[in-house]
Structures are given as structure tokens and as C-alpha cells.
Scaffold this motif. Structure first.
Motif, short mmCIF file in Angstrom:
data_model
loop_
_atom_site.label_atom_id
_atom_site.label_comp_id
_atom_site.label_asym_id
_atom_site.label_seq_id
_atom_site.Cartn_x
_atom_site.Cartn_y
_atom_site.Cartn_z
N GLU A 6 31.87 -6.43 34.29
CA GLU A 6 30.72 -6.44 33.38
C GLU A 6 31.05 -5.52 32.20
O GLU A 6 31.47 -4.39 32.41
CB GLU A 6 29.47 -5.94 34.09
CG GLU A 6 28.25 -5.93 33.20
CD GLU A 6 27.03 -5.43 33.92
OE1 GLU A 6 26.14 -6.25 34.18
OE2 GLU A 6 26.98 -4.23 34.24
N THR A 8 29.82 -3.99 28.29
CA THR A 8 28.84 -3.79 27.24
C THR A 8 29.51 -2.97 26.14
O THR A 8 29.83 -1.79 26.34
CB THR A 8 27.59 -3.05 27.76
OG1 THR A 8 27.03 -3.78 28.84
CG2 THR A 8 26.57 -2.88 26.66
N THR A 10 29.37 -1.12 22.61
CA THR A 10 28.39 -0.46 21.75
C THR A 10 29.10 0.25 20.61
O THR A 10 29.51 1.41 20.74
CB THR A 10 27.57 0.56 22.56
OG1 THR A 10 27.05 -0.07 23.72
CG2 THR A 10 26.43 1.12 21.73
N GLU A 17 26.45 -5.35 14.88
CA GLU A 17 26.34 -6.69 15.45
C GLU A 17 27.59 -7.57 15.24
O GLU A 17 28.03 -8.23 16.19
CB GLU A 17 25.10 -7.40 14.89
CG GLU A 17 24.75 -8.63 15.68
CD GLU A 17 23.37 -9.17 15.28
OE1 GLU A 17 22.87 -10.00 16.03
OE2 GLU A 17 22.83 -8.78 14.24
N GLU A 36 27.04 -14.59 30.24
CA GLU A 36 26.41 -13.65 29.31
C GLU A 36 24.92 -13.52 29.62
O GLU A 36 24.30 -14.45 30.09
CB GLU A 36 26.56 -14.16 27.88
CG GLU A 36 27.99 -14.31 27.43
CD GLU A 36 28.11 -15.02 26.09
OE1 GLU A 36 27.18 -14.92 25.27
OE2 GLU A 36 29.12 -15.70 25.89
N ASN A 37 24.40 -12.35 29.32
CA ASN A 37 22.96 -12.13 29.30
C ASN A 37 22.68 -11.20 28.13
O ASN A 37 23.62 -10.75 27.47
CB ASN A 37 22.46 -11.59 30.66
CG ASN A 37 22.99 -10.22 30.97
OD1 ASN A 37 22.90 -9.30 30.15
ND2 ASN A 37 23.54 -10.06 32.16
N PRO A 38 21.44 -10.90 27.84
CA PRO A 38 21.14 -10.08 26.65
C PRO A 38 21.70 -8.65 26.71
O PRO A 38 21.79 -7.99 25.68
CB PRO A 38 19.61 -10.04 26.61
CG PRO A 38 19.18 -11.24 27.36
CD PRO A 38 20.20 -11.44 28.43
N LEU A 39 22.07 -8.17 27.88
CA LEU A 39 22.52 -6.79 28.02
C LEU A 39 24.02 -6.62 28.20
O LEU A 39 24.56 -5.53 27.97
CB LEU A 39 21.81 -6.14 29.21
CG LEU A 39 20.29 -6.10 29.13
CD1 LEU A 39 19.73 -5.50 30.40
CD2 LEU A 39 19.84 -5.32 27.92
N SER A 40 24.71 -7.68 28.64
CA SER A 40 26.14 -7.54 28.92
C SER A 40 26.82 -8.90 28.98
O SER A 40 26.17 -9.94 28.98
CB SER A 40 26.35 -6.79 30.24
OG SER A 40 25.87 -7.57 31.32
N THR A 41 28.14 -8.84 29.07
CA THR A 41 28.97 -10.03 29.26
C THR A 41 29.82 -9.79 30.49
O THR A 41 30.34 -8.70 30.69
CB THR A 41 29.86 -10.24 28.02
OG1 THR A 41 29.04 -10.35 26.86
CG2 THR A 41 30.70 -11.51 28.16
N GLN A 42 29.93 -10.82 31.31
CA GLN A 42 30.75 -10.71 32.51
C GLN A 42 31.96 -11.64 32.37
O GLN A 42 31.85 -12.74 31.86
CB GLN A 42 29.96 -11.10 33.78
CG GLN A 42 28.81 -10.18 34.09
CD GLN A 42 27.52 -10.65 33.45
OE1 GLN A 42 27.23 -11.83 33.46
NE2 GLN A 42 26.76 -9.73 32.88
N HIS A 71 31.11 0.14 28.04
CA HIS A 71 30.75 0.33 29.44
C HIS A 71 31.39 -0.81 30.22
O HIS A 71 31.22 -1.98 29.85
CB HIS A 71 29.24 0.28 29.64
CG HIS A 71 28.52 1.37 28.96
ND1 HIS A 71 28.27 2.57 29.55
CD2 HIS A 71 28.01 1.45 27.72
CE1 HIS A 71 27.63 3.34 28.70
NE2 HIS A 71 27.46 2.68 27.58
#
Length: 86
Positions: A6, A8, A10, A17, A36-42, A71
Motif C-alpha cells: 500500500e 501513499t 505526499t 496533485e 486504488e482508493n481515495p487514500l492510497s494505491t495498492q 507511506h
């Protein structure tokens, strides 16, 4: 050995962006399974293939930034088909 990671990214700058989008696009263009989701990419795949790929992509992404935080959570198994059962 299969792994799940996972990520993230930043970037610590006002125009963060485009850097995140470019990083995700490079992951999507890879041979690996990406979720993918709004908080992270796997990213899911074989350890010996995923880790060199990520090392290269992280270095490429960091080279365009003064300061960034990445992260990363690494799990030793492929969890891409996980479904909660509770």
C-alpha cells in the motif's frame, strides 16, 4: 514470493496533485495488479519484480520534488482478492 504493498505519496508542496497523478499513472502502466482508493494505491505481484520497479518509480518521483513523504505498507502475501466477511 507474492507481496501486497500500500502506497501513499505526499509531496510537501502547494502543487502536489500533478506529482501524485504522474506516480499513479506510472503504477497503472506497469505489469502489476493495481487497486486504488481515495487514500492510497495498492500494488500486487512477485517480490523480485515489484520491488525493483517501485525503487525506480519512487526515485523518479522523488527526483522532481524537494520534499516528499511516501507511506508504504508491505505484506508478505497477495491480498488483492480480500473481501471482508464480518
Amino acid at each position: 514470493m507474492k507481496i501486497s504493498i500500500e502506497l501513499t505519496l505526499t509531496p510537501l508542496k502547494d502543487d502536489y496533485e500533478p506529482h501524485i497523478i504522474d506516480f499513479i499513472k506510472e503504477l497503472r502502466a506497469s505489469e502489476f495488479k493495481i487497486l486504488e482508493n481515495p487514500l492510497s494505491t495498492q500494488i500486487y505481484g512477485d517480490y523480485d519484480k515489484v520491488m525493483p520497479f517501485l525503487t525506480q518509480e519512487i526515485k523518479k518521483s522523488f527526483s522532481g520534488l524537494d520534499i516528499a513523504v511516501l507511506h508504504m505498507k508491505l505484506v508478505k502475501t497477495d491480498r488483492s482478492d480480500y473481501e471482508p466477511n464480518f
